[in-house]
Design a protein around this motif. Sequence first.
Motif, PDB file in Angstrom:
ATOM      1  N   SER A 156       1.859 101.340   1.721  1.00 46.40           N
ATOM      2  CA  SER A 156       2.625 100.181   0.939  1.00 46.40           C
ATOM      3  C   SER A 156       2.450 100.834  -0.126  1.00 46.40           C
ATOM      4  CB  SER A 156       0.254  99.847   0.682  1.00 46.40           C
ATOM      5  OG  SER A 156       0.456 100.539  -0.401  1.00 46.40           O
ATOM      6  N   GLY A 157       3.496 101.909  -0.739  1.00 44.57           N
ATOM      7  CA  GLY A 157       3.302 102.182  -1.814  1.00 44.57           C
ATOM      8  C   GLY A 157       2.551 101.680  -3.375  1.00 44.57           C
ATOM      9  N   ARG A 158       1.336 101.318  -3.276  1.00 48.10           N
ATOM     10  CA  ARG A 158       0.926 101.488  -3.673  1.00 48.10           C
ATOM     11  C   ARG A 158      -0.821 101.785  -3.802  1.00 48.10           C
ATOM     12  NH1 ARG A 158       2.011  96.113  -6.474  1.00 48.10           N
ATOM     13  NH2 ARG A 158       0.213  96.701  -7.929  1.00 48.10           N
ATOM     14  N   ALA A 175     -12.408 101.046  -7.742  1.00 46.65           N
ATOM     15  CA  ALA A 175     -11.549 101.911  -7.067  1.00 46.65           C
ATOM     16  C   ALA A 175      -9.954 100.764  -7.373  1.00 46.65           C
ATOM     17  CB  ALA A 175     -11.665 101.768  -5.808  1.00 46.65           C
ATOM     18  N   PRO A 176      -9.824 101.219  -8.897  1.00 42.10           N
ATOM     19  CA  PRO A 176      -8.337 100.253  -9.825  1.00 42.10           C
ATOM     20  C   PRO A 176      -6.909 100.977  -8.349  1.00 42.10           C
ATOM     21  CG  PRO A 176      -9.547 101.937 -11.215  1.00 42.10           C
ATOM     22  CD  PRO A 176     -10.299 102.302  -9.808  1.00 42.10           C
ATOM     23  N   VAL A 177      -6.055 100.007  -8.576  1.00 45.93           N
ATOM     24  CA  VAL A 177      -4.615 100.081  -7.766  1.00 45.93           C
ATOM     25  C   VAL A 177      -3.936 100.041  -8.988  1.00 45.93           C
ATOM     26  CG1 VAL A 177      -2.577  99.018  -6.601  1.00 45.93           C
ATOM     27  CG2 VAL A 177      -5.881  98.624  -6.222  1.00 45.93           C
ATOM     28  N   LEU A 178      -3.256 101.325  -9.414  1.00 47.53           N
ATOM     29  CA  LEU A 178      -2.605 101.053 -10.216  1.00 47.53           C
ATOM     30  C   LEU A 178      -1.062 100.146  -9.984  1.00 47.53           C
ATOM     31  CD1 LEU A 178      -1.926 104.627 -10.211  1.00 47.53           C
ATOM     32  CD2 LEU A 178      -3.886 103.342 -11.435  1.00 47.53           C
ATOM     33  N   MET A 246     -16.096 113.927  -8.415  1.00 45.25           N
ATOM     34  CA  MET A 246     -14.946 113.763  -6.676  1.00 45.25           C
ATOM     35  C   MET A 246     -14.423 112.746  -7.352  1.00 45.25           C
ATOM     36  SD  MET A 246     -13.727 115.749  -4.140  1.00 45.25           S
ATOM     37  CE  MET A 246     -15.676 116.343  -4.136  1.00 45.25           C
ATOM     38  N   MET A 247     -12.520 112.935  -7.174  1.00 37.82           N
ATOM     39  CA  MET A 247     -11.526 112.012  -6.571  1.00 37.82           C
ATOM     40  C   MET A 247     -10.693 111.777  -5.264  1.00 37.82           C
ATOM     41  SD  MET A 247      -8.901 113.251  -9.044  1.00 37.82           S
ATOM     42  CE  MET A 247      -7.309 112.614  -7.723  1.00 37.82           C
ATOM     43  N   CYS A 248      -9.681 110.871  -5.863  1.00 37.87           N
ATOM     44  CA  CYS A 248      -9.651 111.088  -4.829  1.00 37.87           C
ATOM     45  C   CYS A 248      -7.765 110.697  -5.284  1.00 37.87           C
ATOM     46  CB  CYS A 248      -9.457 110.663  -3.618  1.00 37.87           C
ATOM     47  SG  CYS A 248     -10.061 109.108  -3.054  1.00 37.87           S
ATOM     48  N   PHE A 249      -6.815 110.833  -3.890  1.00 37.24           N
ATOM     49  CA  PHE A 249      -5.571 110.353  -4.340  1.00 37.24           C
ATOM     50  C   PHE A 249      -5.629 109.182  -2.778  1.00 37.24           C
ATOM     51  CE2 PHE A 249      -4.106 113.838  -7.057  1.00 37.24           C
ATOM     52  CZ  PHE A 249      -4.186 113.213  -7.917  1.00 37.24           C
ATOM     53  N   CYS A 250      -5.534 107.330  -2.403  1.00 40.04           N
ATOM     54  CA  CYS A 250      -5.058 107.369  -2.107  1.00 40.04           C
ATOM     55  C   CYS A 250      -4.822 105.957  -1.651  1.00 40.04           C
ATOM     56  CB  CYS A 250      -6.587 106.090  -1.272  1.00 40.04           C
ATOM     57  SG  CYS A 250      -7.321 105.736   0.046  1.00 40.04           S
ATOM     58  N   ASP A 251      -3.872 105.840  -0.896  1.00 37.98           N
ATOM     59  CA  ASP A 251      -2.869 104.239  -0.095  1.00 37.98           C
ATOM     60  C   ASP A 251      -4.102 103.346  -0.776  1.00 37.98           C
ATOM     61  OD1 ASP A 251      -0.370 102.568   0.398  1.00 37.98           O
ATOM     62  OD2 ASP A 251      -1.451 102.216   1.456  1.00 37.98           O
ATOM     63  N   SER A 252      -3.133 101.874  -1.784  1.00 39.50           N
ATOM     64  CA  SER A 252      -4.151 100.940  -2.059  1.00 39.50           C
ATOM     65  C   SER A 252      -5.053 100.222  -0.398  1.00 39.50           C
ATOM     66  CB  SER A 252      -3.163  99.670  -2.499  1.00 39.50           C
ATOM     67  OG  SER A 252      -2.482  99.802  -2.139  1.00 39.50           O
ATOM     68  N   GLU A 253      -3.536  99.969   0.531  1.00 34.72           N
ATOM     69  CA  GLU A 253      -4.708  99.423   1.590  1.00 34.72           C
ATOM     70  C   GLU A 253      -5.159 100.322   2.079  1.00 34.72           C
ATOM     71  OE1 GLU A 253      -3.656  95.987   2.608  1.00 34.72           O
ATOM     72  OE2 GLU A 253      -3.084  95.527   0.616  1.00 34.72           O
ATOM     73  N   GLY A 254      -5.052 101.515   2.896  1.00 31.33           N
ATOM     74  CA  GLY A 254      -5.893 102.933   2.788  1.00 31.33           C
ATOM     75  C   GLY A 254      -7.770 102.932   2.434  1.00 31.33           C
ATOM     76  N   ALA A 255      -7.639 102.494   1.268  1.00 35.19           N
ATOM     77  CA  ALA A 255      -9.149 102.525   0.438  1.00 35.19           C
ATOM     78  C   ALA A 255      -9.642 101.371   1.241  1.00 35.19           C
ATOM     79  CB  ALA A 255      -8.431 102.050  -1.035  1.00 35.19           C
ATOM     80  N   LYS A 256      -8.923  99.890   1.492  1.00 38.33           N
ATOM     81  CA  LYS A 256      -9.764  99.174   2.716  1.00 38.33           C
ATOM     82  C   LYS A 256     -10.273  99.642   3.596  1.00 38.33           C
ATOM     83  CE  LYS A 256      -7.842  95.368   0.147  1.00 38.33           C
ATOM     84  NZ  LYS A 256      -5.909  94.620   0.124  1.00 38.33           N
TER      85      LYS A 256
END
Length: 351
Positions: A156-158, A175-178, A246-256
């Motif tokens: 998604s680029g986000r 889960a803040p989207v940047l 714990m933290m993670c890097f994730c796509d915004s749509e992938g978070a859903k």
Amino acid sequence: MNEMQKDIAQKALCEWLSEQEEMGKKPPKKIEFAFALKDDQNNDRIFFVFKFKKGAVGKYLIGIAGGFENEESTEISSVFSGFDEFPDDRDEAVELAFRMIDFILQFDARKKLQAAFERNLKYICANELDAEKIARQFIKSITRFFLTVGQVDVPSGRVVVADPLCYMFGDHVTAPVLKREIPKGTYPAEIALFRNKLTGIRICTARLKIKDTEAVRYELAESVEETAAAKFKDGVMHGFPVDAGMMCFCDSEGAKDYRTFLGNWHKNNPDKNHYDDYFAAFFAESAKNLPQFQREDGDFIEWTNPENSQRLVMIASGLGDGFYQSFWGFDDKGEICELTVPMVDPDIFEE
């Protein structure tokens, strides 16, 4: 025996005793040197043991002072008395003195760790990030190392940066989207870690590399207002809370999609915990494969959502729970080259 060190130790012990309620905040009425010890469990540090009396009468009590690094050192590090009676038997006195040394060294270590933790809290709360400091963390040394721990798909680029175990699923999703978008694609997640006798192995920085260039400056990564961790009259709080270490890097749509997966998993496993009964096995496998770079339960994984084959990366959050911030790194051309999460300043713990 170094007479100068003995005198320094005796003076320090007398001053310390003079401040204690047990002594009525008065110096000891009588104090005598008993013996000196070298602690071979702690780099042969030198300690001096004394026996003292609170008043003119009464039994001798035991006190200790020292921690000199070598025969030439004049710097004292530890002073203590538990106001125990000085044993008549010398072997018993030596055994008691070594127990006291162990206690004060553990106590000093806890004090140092607490002081370092408080300084580190200021580090992770700062709204500015030193590019040179981060660059030094990604240089290998005796105590430091870095490696790529997985790939993150961002179709998604986000990007979302959040606690994947507590705040990306359930009734209290944070889960803040940047705000900034990056080119759609797949990016490596890297970590810098350090080893320290106070903390053990800890991950100090995590970053998502957008370009293979070096960051020369950083800018706080702002969150989309609707997804921000907290909202106020004059703006929002940028960053993310951690309550599961714990933290993670994730796509915004992938978070859903991640939330959907966990929702389905819990429906099929109503009495189970998604960490203990699912993710823990992935972390254990990671620890088995790369034991030299993480603690025994595992500190990082690349996880693929079985429902859409999209990858995210989970990483242990430095010293544990708290509130962390993300920063966009810009190269010398002014282009975004990384997304960085500072969690521990290793300089603080290596001083």
